[in-house]
Each structure stands twice: as structure tokens, then as C-alpha cells.
Design a protein around this motif. Structure first.
Motif, PDB file in Angstrom:
ATOM      1  N   TRP A  30       0.842  -1.198   0.000  1.00  0.00           N
ATOM      2  CA  TRP A  30       0.000   0.000   0.000  1.00  0.00           C
ATOM      3  C   TRP A  30       0.882   1.255   0.000  1.00  0.00           C
ATOM      4  O   TRP A  30       1.414   1.660   1.013  1.00  0.00           O
ATOM      5  CB  TRP A  30      -0.914  -0.007   1.227  1.00  0.00           C
ATOM      6  N   THR A  32       1.454   5.116  -0.052  1.00  0.00           N
ATOM      7  CA  THR A  32       0.737   6.322   0.354  1.00  0.00           C
ATOM      8  C   THR A  32       1.695   7.498   0.400  1.00  0.00           C
ATOM      9  O   THR A  32       2.874   7.344   0.745  1.00  0.00           O
ATOM     10  CB  THR A  32       0.037   6.126   1.722  1.00  0.00           C
ATOM     11  N   ILE A  84     -11.126   4.550  -0.704  1.00  0.00           N
ATOM     12  CA  ILE A  84     -10.113   3.692  -0.103  1.00  0.00           C
ATOM     13  C   ILE A  84     -10.720   2.382   0.391  1.00  0.00           C
ATOM     14  O   ILE A  84     -10.092   1.319   0.277  1.00  0.00           O
ATOM     15  CB  ILE A  84      -9.385   4.442   1.037  1.00  0.00           C
ATOM     16  N   GLY A  88      -9.373  -1.185  -0.946  1.00  0.00           N
ATOM     17  CA  GLY A  88      -8.926  -2.198   0.001  1.00  0.00           C
ATOM     18  C   GLY A  88      -9.570  -3.546  -0.258  1.00  0.00           C
ATOM     19  O   GLY A  88      -8.896  -4.586  -0.222  1.00  0.00           O
ATOM     20  N   SER A 107      -4.419   8.225  -0.367  1.00  0.00           N
ATOM     21  CA  SER A 107      -5.026   7.699   0.872  1.00  0.00           C
ATOM     22  C   SER A 107      -4.606   8.550   2.078  1.00  0.00           C
ATOM     23  O   SER A 107      -3.843   8.096   2.932  1.00  0.00           O
ATOM     24  CB  SER A 107      -4.692   6.219   1.084  1.00  0.00           C
ATOM     25  N   ARG A 110      -5.181   8.473   7.974  1.00  0.00           N
ATOM     26  CA  ARG A 110      -4.595   7.347   8.701  1.00  0.00           C
ATOM     27  C   ARG A 110      -5.658   6.320   9.100  1.00  0.00           C
ATOM     28  O   ARG A 110      -5.445   5.111   8.982  1.00  0.00           O
ATOM     29  CB  ARG A 110      -3.874   7.884   9.939  1.00  0.00           C
ATOM     30  N   ASP A 112      -8.419   5.521   7.632  1.00  0.00           N
ATOM     31  CA  ASP A 112      -8.860   4.720   6.482  1.00  0.00           C
ATOM     32  C   ASP A 112      -7.841   3.630   6.150  1.00  0.00           C
ATOM     33  O   ASP A 112      -8.201   2.489   5.864  1.00  0.00           O
ATOM     34  CB  ASP A 112      -9.072   5.607   5.258  1.00  0.00           C
ATOM     35  N   ARG A 113      -6.560   3.994   6.187  1.00  0.00           N
ATOM     36  CA  ARG A 113      -5.518   3.000   5.911  1.00  0.00           C
ATOM     37  C   ARG A 113      -5.512   1.921   6.980  1.00  0.00           C
ATOM     38  O   ARG A 113      -5.335   0.737   6.684  1.00  0.00           O
ATOM     39  CB  ARG A 113      -4.151   3.683   5.814  1.00  0.00           C
ATOM     40  N   ARG A 117      -6.051  -2.130   6.602  1.00  0.00           N
ATOM     41  CA  ARG A 117      -5.103  -3.075   7.188  1.00  0.00           C
ATOM     42  C   ARG A 117      -5.836  -4.198   7.924  1.00  0.00           C
ATOM     43  O   ARG A 117      -5.433  -5.367   7.867  1.00  0.00           O
ATOM     44  CB  ARG A 117      -4.156  -2.347   8.138  1.00  0.00           C
ATOM     45  N   GLU A 127       2.437  -1.392   4.410  1.00  0.00           N
ATOM     46  CA  GLU A 127       2.256   0.042   4.153  1.00  0.00           C
ATOM     47  C   GLU A 127       3.604   0.662   3.810  1.00  0.00           C
ATOM     48  O   GLU A 127       4.577   0.522   4.558  1.00  0.00           O
ATOM     49  CB  GLU A 127       1.651   0.710   5.382  1.00  0.00           C
ATOM     50  N   PRO A 167       1.775   7.950   7.864  1.00  0.00           N
ATOM     51  CA  PRO A 167       1.743   6.755   8.718  1.00  0.00           C
ATOM     52  C   PRO A 167       2.621   6.923   9.946  1.00  0.00           C
ATOM     53  O   PRO A 167       3.654   7.610   9.898  1.00  0.00           O
ATOM     54  CB  PRO A 167       2.296   5.647   7.813  1.00  0.00           C
TER      55      PRO A 167
END
Length: 198
Positions: A30, A32, A84, A88, A107, A110, A112-113, A117, A127, A167
Motif C-alpha cells: 500500500w 501512500t 479507499i 482495500g 489515501s 490514517r 482509512d488506511r 489493514r 504500508e 503513517p
């Protein structure tokens, strides 16, 4: 809304079966970072290098996905969340198919990521923070989007009038100002080998 009367249909051929056939494990990489940081460029170079090694891989690019699957979504915070979420879920299907999938999306949020995950097995979501200084990204402006955002022609543009949350503990951080695209791709290849994915 949660749909009723829908049951997940398990495949007879399993993810493990596909991984054995491919001779490598599957995962989602992923990417970002800001627009212009080099996410798509790096993901595609990595795809080339993986292909040369005989690996099954595919790139899900932000703009490409918005041409079809997510074409009705805009760039409001609500639409970004849904964009997102869908990506995913698609990435998860690619991983289930035994492939290495790379997602190149800003993205920006944070949360949403982190939600994405959670839908993967622990070792299958990697990530990669493309940590390029904002002023460099804006200076590159490969699609002319920063210029349009500065003129007020584009709204909710990440880094201008919409936030980006980097991140906290990404698996990899790569500065695309410091490393060439080929060098950065080789770094990711090295990480994948170290983790026993390839």
C-alpha cells in the motif's frame, strides 16, 4: 448497510494453492503519500522488476480506478473514505488470488488506511510511506494539479486545502528525493525477500 442472506462462498482452489503454483506468497503493498511523490512511478517500476523475476503482480492506480470502479466518487472526505474502502476490498481479492498487488493512492487519512489493514492477514498488508517533501511534490506537479488547486480550480486537494496524515509505523519509508526509482524498487524487493514473500 449490512446485507442479509449473503454468505461468503469459499473457493475450492485456496489462496495457499495459488501461492504454491506461483512459487511466492501474496500481499498488498500500500503506497501512500502526496500527489507527485512518486507512488505510481515506483509501483510500476516495482511491477516491472517483479515481472522480470517471474512474480504475479498488478498495480491498482488511483486515477485508473477512478475511471471505472470509483468513477462516481469525488474528493470530499466522505468520498475519499469510500474510495479507499473499495480499493482495500479489491486489493484483498488480488491477494486471495495469490498475487502481489500494489496500490498507488494518496489515501490521506490514517484511519482509512488502518481500516484497510484490518481486513488482511497480519503479514499480507505492507504500508509503504513515500516520504517526499511537500515542496518537492508541488514543484514536480506532473499533472498540473497543484497549480489548479492554488488557483482554486480544484477543491479538497491534499496538502493545499485538505490534510495528509502520514503513517506512524509503516513497514517501509522511502524518500523518493533521495533514491532513484530503480533503487527504491530494489529496496522493496529486498524487503519482500527478507519477509519470505518472494
Amino acid at each position: 448497510m449490512v446485507q442479509k442472506n449473503i454468505v461468503w462462498h469459499k473457493s475450492v482452489v485456496t489462496k495457499t494453492d495459488r501461492q504454491i503454483l506461483n512459487n511466492h506468497k501474496s500481499c498488498a503493498l500500500w503506497f501512500t503519500g502526496f500527489s507527485g511523490s512518486g507512488k505510481s512511478t515506483l509501483a510500476n517500476e516495482l511491477d516491472v522488476q517483479l515481472h522480470a523475476l517471474g512474480m504475479k503482480s498488478y498495480v491498482l492506480d488511483g486515477d485508473n480506478v477512478r475511471h471505472g470502479l470509483n468513477k462516481e466518487l469525488g474528493f470530499s472526505p466522505k468520498d475519499r473514505v469510500e474510495n479507499i474502502r473499495r480499493v482495500g476490498e479489491v486489493a484483498k481479492l488480488f491477494v486471495d488470488s495469490g498475487q502481489i498487488v500494489m496500490t498507488a493512492f494518496i489515501s490521506p487519512y490514517r484511519k482509512d488506511r488502518d481500516q484497510v489493514r484490518k481486513i488482511f492477514d497480519k503479514t499480507e498488508f505492507i504500508e509503504i510511506f513515500i516520504d517526499c517533501p511537500f515542496e518537492i511534490c508541488e514543484g514536480r506537479d506532473p499533472k498540473g494539479l497543484y497549480q489548479k488547486a492554488r488557483k482554486g480550480e480544484i477543491h479538497d486537494f491534499t496538502g493545499i486545502d485538505s490534510p495528509y496524515e502520514p503513517p506512524i509505523e509503516p513497514e517501509l519509508t522511502i524518500n523518493t528525493e533521495q533514491y532513484s526509482v530503480r533503487e527504491a524498487a530494489k529496496m522493496i524487493i529486498g524487503y519482500l525477500k527478507l519477509q519470505g514473500i518472494i
